[in-house]
Design a protein around this motif. Structure first.
Motif, mmCIF file in Angstrom:
data_model
loop_
_atom_site.group_PDB
_atom_site.id
_atom_site.type_symbol
_atom_site.label_atom_id
_atom_site.label_comp_id
_atom_site.label_asym_id
_atom_site.label_seq_id
_atom_site.Cartn_x
_atom_site.Cartn_y
_atom_site.Cartn_z
ATOM 1 N N MET A 4 31.611 35.177 39.690
ATOM 2 C CA MET A 4 32.564 35.148 38.484
ATOM 3 C C MET A 4 34.028 35.987 37.921
ATOM 4 S SD MET A 4 32.608 32.288 35.527
ATOM 5 C CE MET A 4 31.911 30.914 35.896
ATOM 6 N N ASP A 5 33.535 37.016 38.316
ATOM 7 C CA ASP A 5 33.860 38.129 37.995
ATOM 8 C C ASP A 5 34.846 38.690 38.702
ATOM 9 O OD1 ASP A 5 33.567 38.170 34.826
ATOM 10 O OD2 ASP A 5 32.152 39.610 35.142
ATOM 11 N N GLU A 6 34.552 38.791 39.759
ATOM 12 C CA GLU A 6 35.192 38.817 41.197
ATOM 13 C C GLU A 6 35.758 38.160 42.090
ATOM 14 O OE1 GLU A 6 31.267 41.596 43.178
ATOM 15 O OE2 GLU A 6 31.911 39.571 43.741
ATOM 16 N N LEU A 7 35.796 36.912 41.404
ATOM 17 C CA LEU A 7 36.685 35.645 42.005
ATOM 18 C C LEU A 7 37.541 35.075 40.948
ATOM 19 C CD1 LEU A 7 37.149 32.894 43.347
ATOM 20 C CD2 LEU A 7 35.987 32.043 41.278
ATOM 21 N N VAL A 8 37.583 35.908 39.333
ATOM 22 C CA VAL A 8 38.790 35.643 38.414
ATOM 23 C C VAL A 8 39.955 36.682 39.274
ATOM 24 C CG1 VAL A 8 39.381 36.118 36.287
ATOM 25 C CG2 VAL A 8 37.577 34.392 36.768
ATOM 26 N N GLU A 9 39.325 37.871 39.138
ATOM 27 C CA GLU A 9 40.228 38.946 40.351
ATOM 28 C C GLU A 9 40.751 39.008 41.149
ATOM 29 O OE1 GLU A 9 42.246 42.579 40.309
ATOM 30 O OE2 GLU A 9 40.471 41.550 38.492
ATOM 31 N N ARG A 10 40.538 37.887 41.952
ATOM 32 C CA ARG A 10 40.830 37.937 43.711
ATOM 33 C C ARG A 10 42.108 36.632 43.600
ATOM 34 N NH1 ARG A 10 38.180 39.097 48.669
ATOM 35 N NH2 ARG A 10 37.517 40.037 48.342
ATOM 36 N N VAL A 11 42.253 35.336 41.794
ATOM 37 C CA VAL A 11 42.276 34.983 41.389
ATOM 38 C C VAL A 11 44.054 35.628 40.753
ATOM 39 C CG1 VAL A 11 43.348 32.758 40.483
ATOM 40 C CG2 VAL A 11 40.648 32.716 41.350
ATOM 41 N N ARG A 12 43.482 36.597 40.535
ATOM 42 C CA ARG A 12 44.583 37.539 39.329
ATOM 43 C C ARG A 12 45.362 37.981 40.801
ATOM 44 N NH1 ARG A 12 44.134 39.069 34.854
ATOM 45 N NH2 ARG A 12 41.629 39.267 34.811
ATOM 46 N N GLU A 13 45.224 38.716 42.138
ATOM 47 C CA GLU A 13 45.857 39.196 42.753
ATOM 48 C C GLU A 13 46.551 37.811 43.086
ATOM 49 O OE1 GLU A 13 44.099 42.134 45.517
ATOM 50 O OE2 GLU A 13 42.277 41.961 43.693
ATOM 51 N N ALA A 14 46.216 36.983 43.391
ATOM 52 C CA ALA A 14 47.191 36.209 44.620
ATOM 53 C C ALA A 14 47.708 35.338 44.073
ATOM 54 C CB ALA A 14 46.009 34.388 45.093
ATOM 55 N N LEU A 15 47.533 35.278 42.564
ATOM 56 C CA LEU A 15 48.683 34.791 41.911
ATOM 57 C C LEU A 15 50.176 35.518 41.814
ATOM 58 C CD1 LEU A 15 46.629 32.408 39.120
ATOM 59 C CD2 LEU A 15 48.427 31.673 41.014
ATOM 60 N N ALA A 16 49.711 36.987 41.870
ATOM 61 C CA ALA A 16 50.646 38.169 41.431
ATOM 62 C C ALA A 16 52.417 38.390 41.579
ATOM 63 C CB ALA A 16 49.726 39.263 40.881
ATOM 64 N N ALA A 17 51.584 37.495 42.509
ATOM 65 C CA ALA A 17 53.323 38.324 44.130
ATOM 66 C C ALA A 17 54.058 36.552 42.728
ATOM 67 C CB ALA A 17 52.635 37.886 45.282
ATOM 68 N N GLU A 18 53.630 35.870 42.606
ATOM 69 C CA GLU A 18 55.323 35.004 42.339
ATOM 70 C C GLU A 18 54.775 33.637 41.371
ATOM 71 O OE1 GLU A 18 54.623 31.796 46.060
ATOM 72 O OE2 GLU A 18 53.842 33.141 47.068
ATOM 73 N N THR A 55 23.176 35.427 39.097
ATOM 74 C CA THR A 55 23.898 35.295 39.185
ATOM 75 C C THR A 55 24.421 34.276 40.031
ATOM 76 O OG1 THR A 55 23.926 37.569 39.071
ATOM 77 C CG2 THR A 55 26.047 36.694 39.922
ATOM 78 N N ALA A 56 25.559 33.264 39.929
ATOM 79 C CA ALA A 56 26.570 32.334 40.561
ATOM 80 C C ALA A 56 27.789 33.121 41.612
ATOM 81 C CB ALA A 56 26.782 31.115 39.981
ATOM 82 N N LEU A 57 28.065 32.479 42.530
ATOM 83 C CA LEU A 57 28.081 33.271 43.410
ATOM 84 C C LEU A 57 29.143 31.823 44.110
ATOM 85 C CD1 LEU A 57 24.871 34.882 45.976
ATOM 86 C CD2 LEU A 57 26.954 35.723 43.985
ATOM 87 N N TYR A 58 30.466 32.362 44.283
ATOM 88 C CA TYR A 58 31.359 31.932 44.854
ATOM 89 C C TYR A 58 32.313 32.169 46.126
ATOM 90 C CZ TYR A 58 31.209 30.507 39.705
ATOM 91 O OH TYR A 58 30.695 29.614 38.749
ATOM 92 N N GLY A 59 32.727 31.395 46.641
ATOM 93 C CA GLY A 59 33.505 31.466 48.304
ATOM 94 C C GLY A 59 34.834 31.534 48.654
ATOM 95 N N PRO A 60 35.281 31.967 49.369
ATOM 96 C CA PRO A 60 36.963 31.244 50.130
ATOM 97 C C PRO A 60 37.788 29.804 49.048
ATOM 98 C CG PRO A 60 36.287 32.435 51.837
ATOM 99 C CD PRO A 60 34.951 31.732 50.573
ATOM 100 N N ARG A 61 36.882 28.761 49.178
ATOM 101 C CA ARG A 61 36.998 27.148 48.451
ATOM 102 C C ARG A 61 37.569 27.502 47.364
ATOM 103 N NH1 ARG A 61 38.172 22.039 49.809
ATOM 104 N NH2 ARG A 61 37.723 20.654 48.970
ATOM 105 N N HIS A 62 36.544 27.940 46.608
ATOM 106 C CA HIS A 62 36.944 28.066 45.024
ATOM 107 C C HIS A 62 38.331 28.474 44.391
ATOM 108 C CE1 HIS A 62 32.254 27.827 45.685
ATOM 109 N NE2 HIS A 62 32.825 26.465 44.717
#
Length: 211
Positions: A4-18, A55-62
């Motif tokens: 989940m922590d890695e997922l949140v970080e990727r969300v942050r990166e995806a949103l950061a630009a715009e 540990t719960a695991l998430y993927g690209p769709r999440h």
């Protein structure tokens, strides 16, 4: 797959630009762990792909779902409106709505890697929640959702889902009810919940913020 922590970080990166942030000050720019669990409860985000140990695991769709949610919130849409949109959204439509760079969608898992159990059915996509959201005592939404019992054994009969209605009490505390609440109900709930919220806050179980 990601934690989940890695997922949140990727969300942050995806949103950061715009991403400029949602117009409602109660909505966090980047969802935290509690917000993601709530989105999963009401069917906006799929359940985890599985578990590796505890540990719960998430993927690209999440990742696509979370980024699409925040982009829609930035446009001023409520969770109920987003919920209705997602019920009709195709995989291609989700990709367009999230607009995530390809390198962030790469999981980097080695061949054969995977969770301890198979992906669960997307129950919310088959039976989207219905109903009109009502305002909760602190001004946030009371959003209808659906829950279902997942069989412990593969192939067991699925228990029919039943709608539940979430009322945000404040500080992240959420009351789930089997029936919609009226304005009078909400006022009574707010009054009755006040001592409980003070207790939870004094014990550090809520932080005064709402996702």
């Amino acid at each position: 797959m990601w934690t989940m922590d890695e997922l949140v970080e990727r969300v942050r990166e995806a949103l950061a630009a715009e991403y400029s942030g949602a117009p409602n000050g109660r909505v966090r720019d980047v969802p935290d762990r509690r917000a993601i669990r709530w989105y999963t409860t009401i069917g906006l985000v799929d359940r985890p792909l599985g578990m590796r140990g505890r540990t719960a695991l998430y993927g690209p769709r999440h990742l696509q779902q979370l980024v699409a949610i925040k982009r829609r919130q930035a446009e001023g849409r409520s969770l109920a409106e987003i919920q209705a949109d997602f019920a009709r959204l195709t995989p291609e439509g989700l990709a367009d709505a999230s607009r995530i760079p390809a390198h962030l969608l790469a999981t980097g898992d080695p061949p054969g890697a995977g969770p301890d159990r198979a992906e669960r059915p997307r129950f919310w996509a088959d039976r989207p929640a219905t109903g009109t959201p009502a305002a909760a005592p602190d001004g946030t939404e009371a959003t209808p959702a659906e829950t279902e019992a997942i069989p412990a054994e593969t192939g067991a009969a699925r228990v029919p889902a039943a709608p539940v209605h979430g009322v945000t009490l404040g500080g992240g505390a959420i009351l789930l009810l089997p029936r919609p609440v009226s304005g009078t109900d909400r006022a009574a709930i707010a009054e009755a919940a006040a001592p409980l919220l003070r207790l939870l806050e004094s014990r550090g179980l809520i932080d005064g913020r709402t996702p």
